[in-house]
Design an enzyme around this catalytic site. Structure first.
Site, PDB file in Angstrom:
ATOM      1  CB  SER A   1       2.878  -5.129 -12.359  1.00 60.83           C
ATOM      2  OG  SER A   1       2.205  -4.279 -11.458  1.00 60.83           O
TER       3      SER A   1
ATOM      4  CE1 TYR B   1       6.633  -5.977  -8.726  1.00 59.95           C
ATOM      5  CE2 TYR B   1       4.968  -4.262  -8.881  1.00 59.95           C
ATOM      6  CZ  TYR B   1       5.349  -5.574  -9.024  1.00 59.95           C
ATOM      7  OH  TYR B   1       4.441  -6.486  -9.484  1.00 59.95           O
TER       8      TYR B   1
ATOM      9  CE  LYS C   1       6.999  -7.931 -11.932  1.00 59.23           C
ATOM     10  NZ  LYS C   1       7.050  -9.376 -12.172  1.00 59.23           N
TER      11      LYS C   1
HETATM   12  C1  UD1 Z   1       0.749  -2.506  -5.599  1.00 53.89           C
HETATM   13  C2  UD1 Z   1       1.268  -2.268  -6.972  1.00 53.89           C
HETATM   14  C3  UD1 Z   1       0.922  -3.421  -7.845  1.00 53.89           C
HETATM   15  C4  UD1 Z   1       1.580  -4.642  -7.294  1.00 53.89           C
HETATM   16  C5  UD1 Z   1       1.023  -4.865  -5.919  1.00 53.89           C
HETATM   17  C6  UD1 Z   1       1.752  -6.068  -5.338  1.00 53.89           C
HETATM   18  C7  UD1 Z   1       1.428   0.029  -7.732  1.00 53.89           C
HETATM   19  C8  UD1 Z   1       0.676   1.214  -8.228  1.00 53.89           C
HETATM   20  N1  UD1 Z   1       0.686  -1.047  -7.481  1.00 53.89           N
HETATM   21  O1  UD1 Z   1      -0.676  -2.440  -5.678  1.00 53.89           O
HETATM   22  O2  UD1 Z   1       1.376  -3.235  -9.146  1.00 53.89           O
HETATM   23  O3  UD1 Z   1       1.361  -5.750  -8.117  1.00 53.89           O
HETATM   24  O4  UD1 Z   1       1.241  -3.718  -5.111  1.00 53.89           O
HETATM   25  O5  UD1 Z   1       2.221  -5.897  -4.087  1.00 53.89           O
HETATM   26  O6  UD1 Z   1       2.624   0.047  -7.551  1.00 53.89           O
HETATM   27  N2  UD1 Z   1      -4.425  -0.324   1.616  1.00 53.89           N
HETATM   28  C9  UD1 Z   1      -4.797   0.112   2.889  1.00 53.89           C
HETATM   29  N3  UD1 Z   1      -4.246  -0.540   3.960  1.00 53.89           N
HETATM   30  C10 UD1 Z   1      -3.359  -1.567   3.853  1.00 53.89           C
HETATM   31  C11 UD1 Z   1      -2.991  -2.002   2.545  1.00 53.89           C
HETATM   32  C12 UD1 Z   1      -3.545  -1.343   1.455  1.00 53.89           C
HETATM   33  O7  UD1 Z   1      -5.603   1.032   3.047  1.00 53.89           O
HETATM   34  O8  UD1 Z   1      -2.893  -2.093   4.870  1.00 53.89           O
HETATM   35  C13 UD1 Z   1      -5.027   0.337   0.431  1.00 53.89           C
HETATM   36  C14 UD1 Z   1      -4.034   1.046  -0.483  1.00 53.89           C
HETATM   37  O9  UD1 Z   1      -3.839   2.370  -0.093  1.00 53.89           O
HETATM   38  C15 UD1 Z   1      -4.759   0.915  -1.837  1.00 53.89           C
HETATM   39  C16 UD1 Z   1      -5.470  -0.427  -1.746  1.00 53.89           C
HETATM   40  O10 UD1 Z   1      -5.621  -0.685  -0.342  1.00 53.89           O
HETATM   41  O11 UD1 Z   1      -5.718   1.932  -1.982  1.00 53.89           O
HETATM   42  C17 UD1 Z   1      -4.726  -1.573  -2.395  1.00 53.89           C
HETATM   43  O12 UD1 Z   1      -3.396  -1.609  -1.904  1.00 53.89           O
HETATM   44  P1  UD1 Z   1      -2.413  -2.854  -2.162  1.00 53.89           P
HETATM   45  O13 UD1 Z   1      -3.146  -4.117  -1.930  1.00 53.89           O
HETATM   46  O14 UD1 Z   1      -1.160  -2.616  -1.382  1.00 53.89           O
HETATM   47  O15 UD1 Z   1      -2.098  -2.812  -3.724  1.00 53.89           O
HETATM   48  P2  UD1 Z   1      -1.563  -1.612  -4.635  1.00 53.89           P
HETATM   49  O16 UD1 Z   1      -0.711  -0.682  -3.888  1.00 53.89           O
HETATM   50  O17 UD1 Z   1      -2.736  -1.053  -5.368  1.00 53.89           O
END
Ligand code: UD1
Length: 324
Positions: A116, A140, A144
Protein backbone atom coordinates in the site's frame (compact mmCIF):
# COMPACT_ATOMS: atom_id res chain seq x y z
CA UNK A 1 0.45 -21.06 -13.95
CA UNK A 2 -1.22 -22.66 -10.94
CA UNK A 3 -1.88 -19.86 -8.45
CA UNK A 4 -3.13 -19.79 -4.84
CA UNK A 5 -4.94 -16.49 -4.18
CA UNK A 6 -5.09 -15.83 -0.43
CA UNK A 7 -7.86 -13.32 0.24
CA UNK A 8 -9.30 -14.10 -3.20
CA UNK A 9 -12.93 -13.57 -2.17
CA UNK A 10 -12.34 -9.96 -1.14
CA UNK A 11 -12.83 -6.75 -3.05
CA UNK A 12 -9.46 -6.65 -4.85
CA UNK A 13 -8.88 -10.42 -4.68
CA UNK A 14 -12.07 -11.24 -6.60
CA UNK A 15 -11.00 -8.96 -9.45
CA UNK A 16 -7.50 -10.49 -9.42
CA UNK A 17 -8.97 -14.01 -9.70
CA UNK A 18 -11.06 -13.04 -12.73
CA UNK A 19 -8.07 -11.46 -14.42
CA UNK A 20 -5.87 -14.51 -13.70
CA UNK A 21 -8.50 -16.86 -15.16
CA UNK A 22 -9.01 -14.58 -18.19
CA UNK A 23 -5.27 -14.93 -18.82
CA UNK A 24 -5.56 -18.73 -18.68
CA UNK A 25 -4.17 -19.38 -15.20
CA UNK A 26 -5.53 -21.97 -12.77
CA UNK A 27 -6.88 -20.37 -9.59
CA UNK A 28 -7.48 -21.68 -6.08
CA UNK A 29 -8.91 -19.21 -3.56
CA UNK A 30 -7.99 -19.43 0.14
CA UNK A 31 -10.20 -17.12 2.22
CA UNK A 32 -11.83 -17.17 5.66
CA UNK A 33 -14.77 -15.11 4.33
CA UNK A 34 -14.44 -12.64 7.23
CA UNK A 35 -14.71 -9.77 4.78
CA UNK A 36 -14.63 -11.76 1.54
CA UNK A 37 -17.96 -12.84 0.06
CA UNK A 38 -19.30 -16.19 -1.07
CA UNK A 39 -20.70 -14.59 -4.20
CA UNK A 40 -17.12 -13.57 -5.12
CA UNK A 41 -16.15 -17.23 -5.61
CA UNK A 42 -16.52 -17.78 -9.34
CA UNK A 43 -17.12 -20.92 -11.31
CA UNK A 44 -13.84 -22.21 -12.66
CA UNK A 45 -11.92 -21.67 -9.44
CA UNK A 46 -11.33 -24.01 -6.51
CA UNK A 47 -12.16 -22.70 -3.04
CA UNK A 48 -10.59 -23.53 0.32
CA UNK A 49 -12.21 -21.92 3.37
CA UNK A 50 -9.34 -21.25 5.72
CA UNK A 51 -7.67 -18.69 7.93
CA UNK A 52 -4.11 -17.42 7.62
CA UNK A 53 -3.73 -17.82 11.40
CA UNK A 54 -4.18 -21.59 10.88
CA UNK A 55 -0.75 -22.93 9.90
CA UNK A 56 -2.13 -26.43 9.30
CA UNK A 57 -4.77 -25.16 6.87
CA UNK A 58 -2.16 -23.15 4.94
CA UNK A 59 0.21 -26.11 4.80
CA UNK A 60 -2.51 -28.47 3.62
CA UNK A 61 -3.71 -26.02 0.92
CA UNK A 62 -0.16 -25.41 -0.32
CA UNK A 63 0.73 -29.11 -0.32
CA UNK A 64 -1.41 -29.41 -3.49
CA UNK A 65 1.46 -27.66 -5.31
CA UNK A 66 1.41 -24.14 -6.74
CA UNK A 67 3.66 -22.05 -8.97
CA UNK A 68 2.93 -18.94 -6.96
CA UNK A 69 0.87 -17.20 -4.27
CA UNK A 70 -1.00 -13.90 -4.49
CA UNK A 71 -1.37 -12.60 -0.93
CA UNK A 72 -4.15 -10.08 -0.35
CA UNK A 73 -5.45 -11.21 3.05
CA UNK A 74 -5.34 -8.28 5.48
CA UNK A 75 -7.31 -5.88 7.61
CA UNK A 76 -7.07 -2.49 5.90
CA UNK A 77 -8.85 0.18 7.91
CA UNK A 78 -6.12 2.71 8.71
CA UNK A 79 -8.16 4.40 11.48
CA UNK A 80 -9.06 1.13 13.21
CA UNK A 81 -5.42 0.01 13.10
CA UNK A 82 -4.51 2.88 15.45
CA UNK A 83 -7.08 1.71 18.00
CA UNK A 84 -6.56 -2.05 17.66
CA UNK A 85 -2.89 -2.58 16.75
CA UNK A 86 -2.94 -6.12 18.23
CA UNK A 87 -5.57 -7.18 15.71
CA UNK A 88 -3.53 -5.78 12.81
CA UNK A 89 -0.20 -7.15 14.10
CA UNK A 90 -1.65 -10.63 14.56
CA UNK A 91 -3.57 -10.95 11.32
CA UNK A 92 -1.47 -8.91 8.92
CA UNK A 93 2.06 -9.59 10.20
CA UNK A 94 1.80 -13.00 11.93
CA UNK A 95 -0.56 -14.24 9.20
CA UNK A 96 2.00 -13.27 6.56
CA UNK A 97 4.74 -15.09 8.48
CA UNK A 98 2.53 -18.21 8.45
CA UNK A 99 2.06 -17.86 4.69
CA UNK A 100 5.80 -17.44 4.07
CA UNK A 101 6.65 -20.42 6.28
CA UNK A 102 4.10 -22.61 4.49
CA UNK A 103 5.48 -21.46 1.12
CA UNK A 104 9.05 -22.29 2.18
CA UNK A 105 7.96 -25.70 3.46
CA UNK A 106 6.05 -26.51 0.26
CA UNK A 107 8.75 -25.10 -2.05
CA UNK A 108 6.58 -22.37 -3.55
CA UNK A 109 8.97 -19.55 -4.40
CA UNK A 110 6.92 -16.73 -5.93
CA UNK A 111 4.63 -14.22 -4.21
CA UNK A 112 2.70 -11.20 -5.44
CA UNK A 113 1.97 -9.14 -2.34
CA UNK A 114 -0.71 -6.55 -1.82
CA UNK A 115 1.15 -3.58 -0.33
CA UNK A 116 0.00 0.00 0.00
CA UNK A 117 0.95 3.63 -0.51
CA UNK A 118 0.30 3.85 3.25
CA UNK A 119 3.96 2.74 3.68
CA UNK A 120 5.06 6.26 2.64
CA UNK A 121 3.12 8.30 5.22
CA UNK A 122 2.83 12.05 4.71
CA UNK A 123 4.36 12.72 1.28
CA UNK A 124 7.58 14.78 1.27
CA UNK A 125 7.28 15.38 -2.48
CA UNK A 126 4.88 14.58 -5.32
CA UNK A 127 4.43 12.47 -7.29
CA UNK A 128 5.55 9.77 -4.86
CA UNK A 129 7.98 7.34 -6.43
CA UNK A 130 9.45 4.18 -4.90
CA UNK A 131 12.55 6.09 -3.68
CA UNK A 132 10.36 8.21 -1.38
CA UNK A 133 11.20 7.56 2.30
CA UNK A 134 8.91 5.03 4.00
CA UNK A 135 7.46 6.47 7.23
CA UNK A 136 3.96 5.08 7.76
CA UNK A 137 1.60 7.41 9.66
CA UNK A 138 -0.72 4.61 10.76
CA UNK A 139 -0.23 1.09 12.07
CA UNK A 140 -1.92 -0.45 9.02
CA UNK A 141 0.77 1.11 6.82
CA UNK A 142 3.43 -0.14 9.24
CA UNK A 143 2.13 -3.73 8.91
CA UNK A 144 2.50 -3.51 5.11
CA UNK A 145 6.05 -2.20 5.47
CA UNK A 146 6.92 -4.90 8.01
CA UNK A 147 5.69 -7.56 5.56
CA UNK A 148 7.74 -6.05 2.73
CA UNK A 149 10.79 -6.30 5.03
CA UNK A 150 9.95 -9.93 5.84
CA UNK A 151 9.70 -10.65 2.13
CA UNK A 152 13.20 -9.26 1.63
CA UNK A 153 14.57 -11.58 4.33
CA UNK A 154 12.67 -14.64 3.09
CA UNK A 155 14.02 -13.73 -0.34
CA UNK A 156 17.61 -13.84 0.94
CA UNK A 157 17.20 -16.82 3.26
CA UNK A 158 14.55 -18.97 1.60
CA UNK A 159 14.75 -18.00 -2.06
CA UNK A 160 11.19 -16.64 -2.19
CA UNK A 161 10.95 -14.06 -4.97
CA UNK A 162 8.29 -11.40 -4.73
CA UNK A 163 6.53 -8.45 -6.27
CA UNK A 164 5.26 -5.97 -3.66
CA UNK A 165 2.57 -3.83 -5.25
CA UNK A 166 1.99 -0.54 -3.46
CA UNK A 167 -1.58 0.39 -4.34
CA UNK A 168 -2.70 3.97 -4.18
CA UNK A 169 -6.50 4.41 -3.76
CA UNK A 170 -8.23 1.32 -5.16
CA UNK A 171 -11.72 2.06 -6.48
CA UNK A 172 -14.36 0.95 -8.99
CA UNK A 173 -15.88 -2.45 -9.80
CA UNK A 174 -15.35 -4.93 -12.62
CA UNK A 175 -16.11 -3.10 -15.89
CA UNK A 176 -17.80 -6.29 -17.17
CA UNK A 177 -20.10 -6.41 -14.13
CA UNK A 178 -18.96 -9.84 -12.93
CA UNK A 179 -18.21 -8.88 -9.31
CA UNK A 180 -21.38 -8.50 -7.25
CA UNK A 181 -20.18 -8.86 -3.65
CA UNK A 182 -20.16 -5.40 -2.08
CA UNK A 183 -17.95 -4.49 0.85
CA UNK A 184 -19.74 -4.34 4.21
CA UNK A 185 -19.48 -1.08 6.19
CA UNK A 186 -17.15 0.65 3.74
CA UNK A 187 -15.14 3.65 4.95
CA UNK A 188 -13.46 4.60 1.66
CA UNK A 189 -14.68 7.58 -0.31
CA UNK A 190 -16.27 6.09 -3.42
CA UNK A 191 -18.28 3.30 -1.74
CA UNK A 192 -19.49 5.83 0.84
CA UNK A 193 -20.62 8.15 -1.99
CA UNK A 194 -22.32 5.18 -3.69
CA UNK A 195 -24.15 4.21 -0.50
CA UNK A 196 -25.36 7.80 -0.14
CA UNK A 197 -26.48 7.79 -3.79
CA UNK A 198 -28.41 4.55 -3.27
CA UNK A 199 -30.09 5.86 -0.11
CA UNK A 200 -28.30 3.46 2.25
CA UNK A 201 -26.84 6.38 4.18
CA UNK A 202 -28.12 9.90 4.61
CA UNK A 203 -25.09 11.81 3.38
CA UNK A 204 -21.39 11.96 2.70
CA UNK A 205 -19.22 13.63 5.32
CA UNK A 206 -16.44 15.56 3.58
CA UNK A 207 -13.43 15.32 5.86
CA UNK A 208 -12.09 18.86 5.64
CA UNK A 209 -12.44 21.62 3.03
CA UNK A 210 -9.53 23.73 4.25
CA UNK A 211 -6.64 21.79 2.72
CA UNK A 212 -4.17 23.67 0.50
CA UNK A 213 -5.75 22.18 -2.65
CA UNK A 214 -7.73 23.75 -5.51
CA UNK A 215 -11.13 23.31 -3.81
CA UNK A 216 -9.91 22.71 -0.24
CA UNK A 217 -10.73 18.97 -0.20
CA UNK A 218 -8.27 16.07 -0.14
CA UNK A 219 -6.68 14.88 -3.37
CA UNK A 220 -5.96 11.21 -4.05
CA UNK A 221 -4.77 8.99 -6.88
CA UNK A 222 -7.68 6.63 -7.56
CA UNK A 223 -6.77 3.51 -9.50
CA UNK A 224 -9.41 1.20 -10.96
CA UNK A 225 -9.49 -2.28 -9.46
CA UNK A 226 -9.39 -3.85 -12.97
CA UNK A 227 -6.13 -1.98 -13.56
CA UNK A 228 -4.79 -3.27 -10.23
CA UNK A 229 -5.88 -6.80 -11.15
CA UNK A 230 -4.06 -6.60 -14.48
CA UNK A 231 -0.88 -5.56 -12.64
CA UNK A 232 -1.07 -8.69 -10.43
CA UNK A 233 -1.20 -10.95 -13.47
CA UNK A 234 1.70 -9.13 -15.13
CA UNK A 235 3.68 -9.28 -11.88
CA UNK A 236 3.12 -13.02 -11.43
CA UNK A 237 3.99 -13.75 -15.06
CA UNK A 238 7.12 -11.60 -14.69
CA UNK A 239 8.20 -13.60 -11.60
CA UNK A 240 7.56 -16.74 -13.64
CA UNK A 241 9.98 -15.84 -16.40
CA UNK A 242 12.60 -13.50 -14.91
CA UNK A 243 14.89 -13.56 -11.89
CA UNK A 244 14.69 -11.09 -9.02
CA UNK A 245 12.09 -9.33 -6.89
CA UNK A 246 10.64 -5.87 -7.17
CA UNK A 247 8.55 -3.22 -5.40
CA UNK A 248 6.35 -0.92 -7.50
CA UNK A 249 3.71 1.74 -7.06
CA UNK A 250 0.35 1.25 -8.75
CA UNK A 251 -1.51 4.50 -9.34
CA UNK A 252 -3.19 6.40 -12.14
CA UNK A 253 -0.81 9.37 -11.73
CA UNK A 254 -3.87 11.67 -11.68
CA UNK A 255 -5.15 13.55 -8.63
CA UNK A 256 -8.86 13.84 -7.95
CA UNK A 257 -10.39 15.83 -5.07
CA UNK A 258 -13.25 14.67 -2.84
CA UNK A 259 -15.39 17.45 -4.32
CA UNK A 260 -14.60 16.41 -7.91
CA UNK A 261 -15.48 12.80 -7.11
CA UNK A 262 -18.76 13.91 -5.52
CA UNK A 263 -19.71 16.20 -8.43
CA UNK A 264 -18.94 13.48 -10.99
CA UNK A 265 -20.97 10.96 -8.98
CA UNK A 266 -23.95 13.35 -8.86
CA UNK A 267 -23.76 13.84 -12.64
CA UNK A 268 -23.34 10.16 -13.52
CA UNK A 269 -25.87 8.70 -11.09
CA UNK A 270 -28.38 11.50 -11.58
CA UNK A 271 -28.91 11.33 -7.81
CA UNK A 272 -28.91 14.29 -5.50
CA UNK A 273 -26.19 13.00 -3.15
CA UNK A 274 -26.32 14.92 0.13
CA UNK A 275 -23.00 16.00 1.62
CA UNK A 276 -21.85 18.03 4.60
CA UNK A 277 -18.49 19.49 5.51
CA UNK A 278 -16.94 17.80 8.52
CA UNK A 279 -13.60 18.18 10.31
CA UNK A 280 -10.38 16.75 8.93
CA UNK A 281 -9.76 13.06 9.60
CA UNK A 282 -6.54 12.62 11.62
CA UNK A 283 -3.61 11.32 9.56
CA UNK A 284 -5.07 12.33 6.17
CA UNK A 285 -2.51 14.02 3.91
CA UNK A 286 -3.76 16.86 1.69
CA UNK A 287 -2.53 15.28 -1.54
CA UNK A 288 -1.26 11.87 -2.55
CA UNK A 289 -0.33 11.14 -6.15
CA UNK A 290 1.74 8.27 -7.51
CA UNK A 291 4.53 8.05 -9.95
CA UNK A 292 4.00 4.68 -11.64
CA UNK A 293 6.92 4.85 -14.02
CA UNK A 294 8.64 1.84 -12.50
CA UNK A 295 5.58 -0.41 -13.02
CA UNK A 296 5.49 0.83 -16.61
CA UNK A 297 9.14 -0.03 -17.21
CA UNK A 298 9.25 -3.38 -15.36
CA UNK A 299 5.77 -4.68 -16.20
CA UNK A 300 4.64 -2.59 -19.16
CA UNK A 301 1.66 -1.63 -16.95
CA UNK A 302 -0.35 1.54 -17.06
CA UNK A 303 -3.77 2.39 -15.61
CA UNK A 304 -6.29 2.48 -18.48
CA UNK A 305 -9.66 2.27 -16.69
CA UNK A 306 -9.01 4.84 -13.96
CA UNK A 307 -10.84 7.95 -15.24
CA UNK A 308 -13.43 9.34 -12.78
CA UNK A 309 -16.16 8.30 -15.25
CA UNK A 310 -14.99 4.71 -15.38
CA UNK A 311 -14.52 4.50 -11.58
CA UNK A 312 -17.99 5.86 -10.89
CA UNK A 313 -19.92 4.15 -13.72
CA UNK A 314 -18.54 0.72 -12.84
CA UNK A 315 -19.34 1.27 -9.14
CA UNK A 316 -22.84 2.60 -9.78
CA UNK A 317 -23.60 -0.40 -12.02
CA UNK A 318 -23.34 -2.52 -8.86
CA UNK A 319 -24.68 -0.09 -6.23
CA UNK A 320 -27.75 1.06 -8.18
CA UNK A 321 -29.34 -2.36 -7.51
CA UNK A 322 -29.55 -1.30 -3.86
CA UNK A 323 -31.79 1.69 -4.67
CA UNK A 324 -34.95 1.51 -2.61
C1 UD1 B 1 -6.40 4.77 3.17
C2 UD1 B 1 -4.97 4.37 3.21
C3 UD1 B 1 -4.68 3.45 2.08
C4 UD1 B 1 -5.52 2.22 2.25
C5 UD1 B 1 -6.95 2.66 2.19
C6 UD1 B 1 -7.80 1.41 2.43
C7 UD1 B 1 -3.39 5.96 4.13
C8 UD1 B 1 -2.63 7.22 3.89
N1 UD1 B 1 -4.16 5.56 3.12
O1 UD1 B 1 -6.57 5.60 2.02
O2 UD1 B 1 -3.34 3.06 2.07
O3 UD1 B 1 -5.23 1.28 1.26
O4 UD1 B 1 -7.21 3.63 3.18
O5 UD1 B 1 -8.78 1.57 3.34
O6 UD1 B 1 -3.32 5.35 5.17
N2 UD1 B 1 -13.09 10.98 2.57
C9 UD1 B 1 -14.15 11.81 2.93
N3 UD1 B 1 -15.26 11.22 3.45
C10 UD1 B 1 -15.39 9.88 3.66
C11 UD1 B 1 -14.30 9.04 3.29
C12 UD1 B 1 -13.16 9.64 2.75
O7 UD1 B 1 -14.10 13.03 2.75
O8 UD1 B 1 -16.42 9.42 4.16
C13 UD1 B 1 -11.88 11.58 1.96
C14 UD1 B 1 -10.60 11.40 2.77
O9 UD1 B 1 -10.41 12.44 3.68
C15 UD1 B 1 -9.55 11.40 1.64
C16 UD1 B 1 -10.27 10.74 0.47
O10 UD1 B 1 -11.67 10.92 0.73
O11 UD1 B 1 -9.21 12.72 1.28
C17 UD1 B 1 -9.98 9.26 0.31
O12 UD1 B 1 -10.19 8.60 1.55
P1 UD1 B 1 -10.24 7.00 1.68
O13 UD1 B 1 -11.06 6.45 0.58
O14 UD1 B 1 -10.63 6.67 3.08
O15 UD1 B 1 -8.75 6.52 1.39
P2 UD1 B 1 -7.37 6.98 2.05
O16 UD1 B 1 -7.54 7.42 3.44
O17 UD1 B 1 -6.71 7.92 1.10
Amino acid sequence: MKILVIGGAGYIGSHVCLELMDAGHEVTVFDNLSSGKHENIFSGELFVKGDIMDEGALDSAMSKGFDGVVHLAAFKAAGESMLLPEKYARNNISGSINILNAMAKNKINKMVFSSSAAVYGEPEYLPVDEKHPVKPENFYGYTKLAIENLLEWYGKLKGIRYAALRYFNAAGYDINGRVKGLESNPANLLPVIMEAAAGLRAELSIFGNDYPTKDGTGIRDYVHVNDLAAAHVKAMEHLGRAEGSFVVNLGSEEGLSVMEMLESARRITGRDIAAKIDGRRPGDPARLIASSGLAASILGWKAIHSSPDSLIRSSWAVYRHLLK
